[in-house]
Design a protein around this motif. Structure first.
Motif, short mmCIF file in Angstrom:
data_model
loop_
_atom_site.label_atom_id
_atom_site.label_comp_id
_atom_site.label_asym_id
_atom_site.label_seq_id
_atom_site.Cartn_x
_atom_site.Cartn_y
_atom_site.Cartn_z
N ALA A 105 5.36 2.43 -14.72
CA ALA A 105 4.10 3.16 -14.74
C ALA A 105 3.27 2.81 -15.97
O ALA A 105 2.05 2.94 -15.96
CB ALA A 105 4.37 4.67 -14.70
N THR A 106 3.95 2.36 -17.03
CA THR A 106 3.25 1.96 -18.26
C THR A 106 3.03 0.45 -18.30
O THR A 106 2.77 -0.12 -19.37
CB THR A 106 4.05 2.41 -19.49
OG1 THR A 106 5.39 1.92 -19.38
CG2 THR A 106 4.06 3.93 -19.58
N ALA B 228 0.85 -1.19 0.00
CA ALA B 228 0.00 0.00 0.00
C ALA B 228 0.88 1.24 0.00
O ALA B 228 1.74 1.40 0.88
CB ALA B 228 -0.90 0.00 1.22
N ALA B 229 0.69 2.10 -0.99
CA ALA B 229 1.54 3.28 -1.17
C ALA B 229 0.77 4.55 -0.86
O ALA B 229 -0.44 4.64 -1.07
CB ALA B 229 2.05 3.33 -2.61
N SER B 230 1.49 5.54 -0.36
CA SER B 230 0.90 6.85 -0.11
C SER B 230 1.98 7.91 -0.14
O SER B 230 3.17 7.60 -0.01
CB SER B 230 0.17 6.88 1.25
OG SER B 230 1.07 6.63 2.30
N GLY B 231 1.56 9.16 -0.35
CA GLY B 231 2.50 10.27 -0.28
C GLY B 231 3.17 10.63 -1.59
O GLY B 231 4.05 11.50 -1.62
N PHE B 232 2.80 9.97 -2.69
CA PHE B 232 3.34 10.31 -3.99
C PHE B 232 2.36 9.86 -5.07
O PHE B 232 1.40 9.16 -4.79
CB PHE B 232 4.71 9.67 -4.20
CG PHE B 232 4.71 8.16 -4.29
CD1 PHE B 232 4.55 7.38 -3.16
CD2 PHE B 232 4.89 7.51 -5.51
CE1 PHE B 232 4.55 6.00 -3.23
CE2 PHE B 232 4.90 6.13 -5.58
CZ PHE B 232 4.72 5.36 -4.44
N SER B 233 2.63 10.29 -6.29
CA SER B 233 1.74 9.95 -7.41
C SER B 233 2.03 8.52 -7.87
O SER B 233 2.82 8.29 -8.78
CB SER B 233 1.94 10.95 -8.56
OG SER B 233 1.62 12.26 -8.14
N HIS C 213 4.78 6.23 -11.22
CA HIS C 213 6.06 5.68 -10.80
C HIS C 213 6.12 4.18 -10.95
O HIS C 213 5.11 3.49 -10.81
CB HIS C 213 6.33 6.04 -9.33
CG HIS C 213 6.70 7.47 -9.11
ND1 HIS C 213 5.80 8.49 -9.18
CD2 HIS C 213 7.90 8.06 -8.85
CE1 HIS C 213 6.39 9.64 -8.96
NE2 HIS C 213 7.67 9.41 -8.77
N SER C 214 7.31 3.69 -11.20
CA SER C 214 7.55 2.25 -11.16
C SER C 214 7.42 1.75 -9.73
O SER C 214 7.58 2.51 -8.76
CB SER C 214 8.96 1.94 -11.65
OG SER C 214 9.16 2.36 -12.98
N ILE C 215 7.12 0.48 -9.62
CA ILE C 215 7.12 -0.20 -8.33
C ILE C 215 8.00 -1.44 -8.45
O ILE C 215 7.87 -2.19 -9.44
CB ILE C 215 5.71 -0.61 -7.90
CG1 ILE C 215 4.91 0.62 -7.47
CG2 ILE C 215 5.75 -1.60 -6.74
CD1 ILE C 215 5.38 1.27 -6.19
N GLY C 216 8.86 -1.63 -7.48
CA GLY C 216 9.74 -2.79 -7.50
C GLY C 216 9.50 -3.68 -6.30
O GLY C 216 9.14 -3.21 -5.21
N ASP D 97 -5.98 2.72 -8.89
CA ASP D 97 -7.10 3.35 -8.17
C ASP D 97 -6.94 3.22 -6.66
O ASP D 97 -7.40 4.08 -5.91
CB ASP D 97 -8.42 2.72 -8.61
CG ASP D 97 -8.79 3.07 -10.04
OD1 ASP D 97 -9.52 2.29 -10.68
OD2 ASP D 97 -8.33 4.13 -10.53
N GLN D 98 -6.32 2.12 -6.24
CA GLN D 98 -6.13 1.85 -4.81
C GLN D 98 -4.71 2.17 -4.34
O GLN D 98 -4.40 1.95 -3.17
CB GLN D 98 -6.45 0.39 -4.51
CG GLN D 98 -7.89 -0.01 -4.83
CD GLN D 98 -8.88 0.71 -3.91
OE1 GLN D 98 -8.59 0.96 -2.74
NE2 GLN D 98 -10.03 1.06 -4.47
N ASP D 99 -3.85 2.64 -5.25
CA ASP D 99 -2.45 2.92 -4.90
C ASP D 99 -1.80 1.72 -4.23
O ASP D 99 -1.11 1.83 -3.21
CB ASP D 99 -2.33 4.15 -3.99
CG ASP D 99 -2.59 5.45 -4.73
OD1 ASP D 99 -2.62 6.51 -4.08
OD2 ASP D 99 -2.79 5.41 -5.96
#
Length: 125
Positions: free
Chosen positions: A53-54, A23-28, A32-35, A74-76
Motif C-alpha cells: 500500500a506504501t 481491476a479490484a472492487s469490494g475492498f479498500s 492493501h498490498s497487491i500481488g 484512483d481507478q482501483d
C-alpha cells in the motif's frame, strides 16, 4: 464482495511485451498490498511481483529488470508490464489481495486471500 479481474493476457513472441491489468472492487484497494503470481502447467504457483500500500515493491529474481508492477489507486487497478518475454514466462497470471494489511515485502501466495480468475500468457514463436 471482493472481486479481482485480470485482463491483458495473450500470445506473444519471445522478446515481446504485454500489459496485464487487475481491476479490484469490494475492498479498500489503496490500503492493501497487491500481488501478481503465476502458475505454469505442472508447476507450483509462484510469486512474480508484489506492491504494498506504501508502494514498496518486490520482484522475483527471474523477472527483475523485465517486469514492472504499478497501481492506480484512483481507478482501483493494478498493472503488470511484461517485457523481454521468454518462453519460460508462459503461465496463467493471477492478481491477489490480502484480507489484512501485510508487511511491505510480503510476497508469498499463502499470505494472499483473494484471487482473480487468471489470464493466460503464452510466449511462443
Amino acid at each position: 464482495q471482493v472481486q479481482l479481474v485480470e485482463s491483458g493476457g495473450g500470445l506473444v513472441q519471445p522478446g515481446g511485451s504485454l500489459r496485464l491489468s487487475c481491476a479490484a472492487s469490494g475492498f479498500s484497494f489503496d490500503f492493501h498490498s497487491i500481488g501478481w503470481f503465476r502458475q505454469a502447467p505442472g508447476k507450483e504457483r509462484e510469486a512474480v511481483a508484489c506492491m504494498s500500500a506504501t508502494s514498496e515493491i518486490v520482484y522475483a529474481d527471474s523477472v527483475k529488470g523485465r517486469f514492472t508492477v504499478s497501481r492506480d489507486n484512483d481507478q482501483d487497478t493494478a498493472f503488470l508490464d511484461l517485457s523481454s518475454l521468454k518462453p519460460e514466462d508462459t503461465a496463467v497470471y493471477y492478481c491477489a489481495a490480502p484480507d489484512v494489511p501485510l508487511l511491505p515485502r510480503e510476497c508469498s501466495p499463502e499470505a494472499y486471500d483473494y484471487w482473480g480468475q487468471g489470464t493466460q500468457v503464452t510466449v511462443s514463436s
